[in-house]
Design a protein around this motif. Structure first.
Motif, PDB file in Angstrom:
ATOM      1  N   PRO A   1       0.823  -1.214   0.000  1.00  0.00           N
ATOM      2  CA  PRO A   1       0.000   0.000   0.000  1.00  0.00           C
ATOM      3  C   PRO A   1       0.859   1.266   0.000  1.00  0.00           C
ATOM      4  O   PRO A   1       1.831   1.376   0.740  1.00  0.00           O
ATOM      5  CB  PRO A   1      -0.795  -0.122   1.310  1.00  0.00           C
ATOM      6  N   HIS A   2       0.512   2.190  -0.857  1.00  0.00           N
ATOM      7  CA  HIS A   2       1.196   3.489  -0.910  1.00  0.00           C
ATOM      8  C   HIS A   2       0.298   4.455  -1.666  1.00  0.00           C
ATOM      9  O   HIS A   2      -0.429   4.067  -2.580  1.00  0.00           O
ATOM     10  CB  HIS A   2       2.556   3.371  -1.596  1.00  0.00           C
ATOM     11  N   THR A   3       0.368   5.704  -1.301  1.00  0.00           N
ATOM     12  CA  THR A   3      -0.494   6.706  -1.914  1.00  0.00           C
ATOM     13  C   THR A   3      -0.311   6.783  -3.424  1.00  0.00           C
ATOM     14  O   THR A   3      -1.274   6.912  -4.175  1.00  0.00           O
ATOM     15  CB  THR A   3      -0.233   8.102  -1.300  1.00  0.00           C
ATOM     16  N   TYR A   4       0.954   6.680  -3.875  1.00  0.00           N
ATOM     17  CA  TYR A   4       1.185   6.826  -5.314  1.00  0.00           C
ATOM     18  C   TYR A   4       2.313   5.955  -5.865  1.00  0.00           C
ATOM     19  O   TYR A   4       2.369   5.705  -7.059  1.00  0.00           O
ATOM     20  CB  TYR A   4       1.474   8.289  -5.669  1.00  0.00           C
ATOM     21  N   GLU A   5       3.209   5.460  -5.020  1.00  0.00           N
ATOM     22  CA  GLU A   5       4.333   4.672  -5.525  1.00  0.00           C
ATOM     23  C   GLU A   5       3.914   3.242  -5.874  1.00  0.00           C
ATOM     24  O   GLU A   5       2.996   2.685  -5.259  1.00  0.00           O
ATOM     25  CB  GLU A   5       5.463   4.610  -4.485  1.00  0.00           C
ATOM     26  N   TYR A   6       4.627   2.649  -6.850  1.00  0.00           N
ATOM     27  CA  TYR A   6       4.424   1.249  -7.212  1.00  0.00           C
ATOM     28  C   TYR A   6       5.535   0.419  -6.572  1.00  0.00           C
ATOM     29  O   TYR A   6       6.660   0.376  -7.091  1.00  0.00           O
ATOM     30  CB  TYR A   6       4.443   1.072  -8.734  1.00  0.00           C
TER      31      TYR A   6
END
Length: 382
Positions: free
Chosen positions: A245-250
């Motif tokens: 889980p991360h706001t925007y990173e893959y």
């Protein structure tokens, strides 16, 4: 005899048209829920219906948690990965099953060992399982079950609840516990079936369901992993490409799989699940009517094992011999009533022909005699 059976089937389904083996029925909220996903634009692997379907299925089965997948085979693959199956391992299973059971083993690089079934359940026999292990396996100093001949690890036992009839789960749990083997239940066909009051798929470390188009309820294609919270969390991670889980990173921390069930399919599943109890009641009534129709005939109707409540996914009969089986298949299909033989034994298929087997007396006997009869729900209800 066959003409009486065909007449009964046509009377039951109230048609002279072609009668399939098991067609899906949509007579609830299916169109409304699917339309809702389209209106929301959340039709892929994220959406409220996926979460709802998992929550409702866990509640229905009594499993601590459920994780939805694109199909039952994907769920089986992940389940075996979660119990540690890897290349070179062995998985104990039954030869009388649908090929997906064995394909999931192959996806892990593992190899099946085929153990006989019981005639009373059509599923993996605890007695045959115990006998094979006593003769061919041992526990090493770490409590790991290994083959005597090559020291290969016997990682798991994978029984399948054939046609929705529960296997002898107490017996299988006992043998697996004695030998330190993980029990993974292929409950693809047995949604709604119980063993001594407990839902199938909840006795082993992991259970697997299927929602293919021919199952009791369908999502078009879909599956489910049933497990405790810790294992289910791992299942969700693996089936979501192992993305952290991360706001925007893959960020992906291991090899994962794109196995999540799309929201649009889950919407269909939620609507179907609302009708599941009614569907099973209708299927059980049909089974009772089949039993009465065939009473006193040369065909023996297969009924649920003692202490079990079966969903009767596919009704089936045992013929006197292969000749009668072939005649029944020819006559019924020739009259537009779809019937099918039981699966060819898995050890007869070229990709599994070299697998180890125990004595397969019952499996061979059933392969020669079992025929499935039309078992679907009537479109317009009882």
């Amino acid at each position: 005899m066959f003409s009486t059976l065909i007449e009964f089937i046509r009377d039951h389904y109230r048609t002279q048209d072609f009668i399939p083996l098991h067609a899906p029925v949509f007579r609830g909220n299916e169109k409304n829920y699917v339309a809702e996903t389209i209106d929301s634009t959340f039709v892929s692997s994220v959406g409220s219906f996926v979460d709802r379907f998992e929550h409702d299925m866990a509640a229905y089965t009594g499993s601590p948690r459920a994780v939805a997948t694109v199909n039952g085979t994907a769920a089986l693959h992940v389940a075996l990965r979660l119990v540690g199956a890897e290349r070179g391992d062995y998985i104990l299973t039954q030869p009388l099953t649908f090929v997906a059971t064995c394909n999931a083993i192959a996806y892990c690089g593992a190899m099946p060992i085929f153990i006989d079934v019981d005639r009373s359940t059509l599923s993996l026999s605890p007695k045959s399982l115990s006998a094979w292990l006593e003769e061919n396996a041992y526990l090493d100093e770490h409590g790991c079950c290994r083959r005597l001949d090559n020291q290969g690890v016997i990682r798991a036992c994978l029984p399948m609840h054939t046609f929705g009839h529960p296997a002898d789960l107490n017996g299988l749990v006992h043998v697996c516990n004695d030998w330190g083997i993980a029990l993974v239940e292929d409950a693809a066909e047995s949604l709604g079936s119980t063993y001594q009051g407990q839902h199938t798929g909840t006795f082993g470390i992991i259970g697997v369901l299927s929602f293919n188009g021919n199952k009791v309820i369908t999502t078009g294609g879909g599956g489910m992993v049933l497990a405790d919270e810790k294992i289910a969390s791992r299942a969700k991670h693996l089936t979501t490409t192992a993305k952290k889980p991360h706001t925007y990173e893959y960020v992906h921390d291991e090899v994962g799989y794109n196995y999540r069930l799309p929201n649009i399919n889950a919407a269909l599943g939620c609507a179907q699940l609302e009708q599941l109890d009614a569907f099973i009641n209708e299927k059980r009534q049909l089974a009772n009517e089949y039993a009465r129709c065939l009473s006193g005939s040369e065909l023996s109707f297969i009924t649920e094992p003692a202490g079990c409540r079966s969903n009767y996914w596919l009704n089936a009969v045992i013929c006197a011999d292969r000749q009668q089986r072939d005649e029944l298949l020819s006559v019924t299909n020739g009259k537009g009533v779809m019937t099918r033989p039981i699966w060819q034994l898995m050890n007869r298929l070229p990709m599994y022909a070299n697998a180890s087997t125990g004595e397969l007396t019952n499996s061979l006997w059933l392969e020669e005699r079992v025929v499935n009869l039309p078992s679907g729900i009537r479109l317009n209800g009882p």
